[in-house]
Design a protein around this motif. Structure first.
Motif, short mmCIF file in Angstrom:
data_model
loop_
_atom_site.label_atom_id
_atom_site.label_comp_id
_atom_site.label_asym_id
_atom_site.label_seq_id
_atom_site.Cartn_x
_atom_site.Cartn_y
_atom_site.Cartn_z
N MET A 87 -0.40 -6.06 2.12
CA MET A 87 -1.75 -6.62 2.25
C MET A 87 -1.86 -7.83 1.35
O MET A 87 -1.46 -7.78 0.18
CB MET A 87 -2.77 -5.56 1.82
CG MET A 87 -4.21 -6.02 1.81
SD MET A 87 -5.30 -4.68 1.23
CE MET A 87 -6.91 -5.44 1.55
N LEU A 94 0.84 -1.19 0.00
CA LEU A 94 0.00 0.00 0.00
C LEU A 94 0.88 1.25 0.00
O LEU A 94 2.09 1.18 0.18
CB LEU A 94 -0.92 -0.03 1.22
CG LEU A 94 -1.76 -1.30 1.38
CD1 LEU A 94 -2.66 -1.19 2.61
CD2 LEU A 94 -2.60 -1.57 0.13
N SER A 120 -3.71 1.17 8.16
CA SER A 120 -3.99 1.83 6.88
C SER A 120 -5.45 2.22 6.85
O SER A 120 -6.30 1.54 7.42
CB SER A 120 -3.70 0.89 5.70
OG SER A 120 -2.34 0.50 5.67
N ASP A 170 -6.04 -3.43 10.75
CA ASP A 170 -5.12 -3.30 9.62
C ASP A 170 -5.63 -2.33 8.56
O ASP A 170 -4.84 -1.59 7.96
CB ASP A 170 -4.86 -4.68 9.00
CG ASP A 170 -4.18 -5.59 9.99
OD1 ASP A 170 -2.97 -5.41 10.21
OD2 ASP A 170 -4.86 -6.44 10.57
N LEU A 171 -6.95 -2.34 8.32
CA LEU A 171 -7.51 -1.45 7.30
C LEU A 171 -8.93 -1.07 7.69
O LEU A 171 -9.75 -1.95 7.99
CB LEU A 171 -7.51 -2.16 5.93
CG LEU A 171 -8.08 -1.38 4.74
CD1 LEU A 171 -7.26 -0.12 4.46
CD2 LEU A 171 -8.11 -2.27 3.48
N THR A 226 -9.85 -6.21 8.02
CA THR A 226 -10.52 -5.01 7.50
C THR A 226 -11.94 -4.95 8.03
O THR A 226 -12.65 -5.95 8.04
CB THR A 226 -10.59 -5.05 5.97
OG1 THR A 226 -9.28 -5.14 5.41
CG2 THR A 226 -11.29 -3.81 5.41
#
Length: 277
Positions: free
Chosen positions: A15, A9, A136, A104-105, A74
């Motif tokens: 990822m 990313l 992220s 993480d996201l 996520t």
């Protein structure tokens, strides 16, 4: 166990390029489905507050025995929780359900342009990232004008834009915009939610050529385009089959044949007009 390739990313975080989605999986079935996915080799799990199954995801992660650093999780902020303060509260609620110390996201699920809150929401996402609570941050279902607005307001470029994408909706202009701005394209409904896409004769022909299932060749098409992809299933055999796509490669002509199926046809809402609460 299958080794899933990663994408990097725009902030240097890696990822997995193929993950496991849990859209429309009832919470009581989620822990078992995610546990099986983890057992066969998935390490990226994609959920959302509106799916109502963050608790099941969290249970599967906790019982997996897999190191947290080896997982990529996520979730997404639902539309009714947009706005700076509401976003921070909603994030805490999701983390409580997932039983995680960090995410993480984190994605804004839809821009819902009629609300006019996605820029303030993005500022809250920037704070979560700056505070180290999310590795992220990104968005989902954003169009170029939405992306431009949030970047101009904050200077923070989303790491990911998760959008509907499959051979009948290839999103070429949007993918080009992403490439220009360092945004990773992630595909939801990568198999078109089974709305006849996998029965298309062109896909069947490619599948027969490689002795693979239609779903496997469509997932391979995504991977070769550079998309991150999150197929969903609760069937153990299909969960495993969807991961078994890294030992063959489509010829350029076959990638083009699948791309030629594009008719700009959506199975989900239009991001410019969807303002669901």
């Amino acid at each position: 166990m299958t080794a899933v390739p990663t994408v990097t990313l725009n902030n240097g975080v890696t990822m997995p390029q193929l993950g496991f989605g849990v859209f429309q999986v009832p919470d009581p079935e989620t822990a078992a489905a995610v546990s099986h996915a983890l057992e066969v080799g998935y390490r990226s799990i994609d959920t959302a507050a509106i799916y109502g199954n963050e608790v099941g995801v969290g249970q599967a992660l906790a019982s997996s025995g897999i190191a947290r650093d080896d997982l990529f999780v996520t979730t997404k902020l639902w539309n009714s929780e947009q706005g700076y303060d509401a976003t921070l509260r909603a994030f805490d609620a999701s983390m409580d359900k997932l039983k995680l110390d960090y995410l993480d996201l984190y994605l804004i699920h839809w821009p819902t342009p009629a609300r006019g809150l996605y820029t303030d929401t993005w500022k809250a996402f920037a704070k979560l990232a700056a505070d180290g609570r999310v590795r992220s941050v990104g968005v989902s279902n954003f169009q170029p004008n939405h992306l431009t607005e949030i970047v101009e307001a904050t200077g923070l470029v989303p790491a990911v834009n998760q959008v509907e994408l499959h051979p009948r909706l290839t999103q070429e202009p949007l993918r080009a915009f992403h490439a220009e701005h360092g945004i990773v394209t992630e595909a939801w409904s990568p198999l078109g939610q089974g709305k006849g896409l996998l029965d298309d004769p062109a896909i069947a022909a490619v599948a027969a050529k490689y002795d693979r299932s239609p779903a496997q060749v469509v997932l391979r098409w995504h991977l070769q385009l550079g998309n991150v992809v999150i197929p969903k299933s609760v069937t153990p055999s299909r969960i495993a089959e969807n991961l078994d796509v890294f030992d063959f490669e489509l010829a350029d002509a076959d990638v083009a044949a699948l791309s030629a199926l594009n008719v700009d046809s959506r199975v989900g809402p239009d991001p410019d007009t969807n303002n669901e609460a």
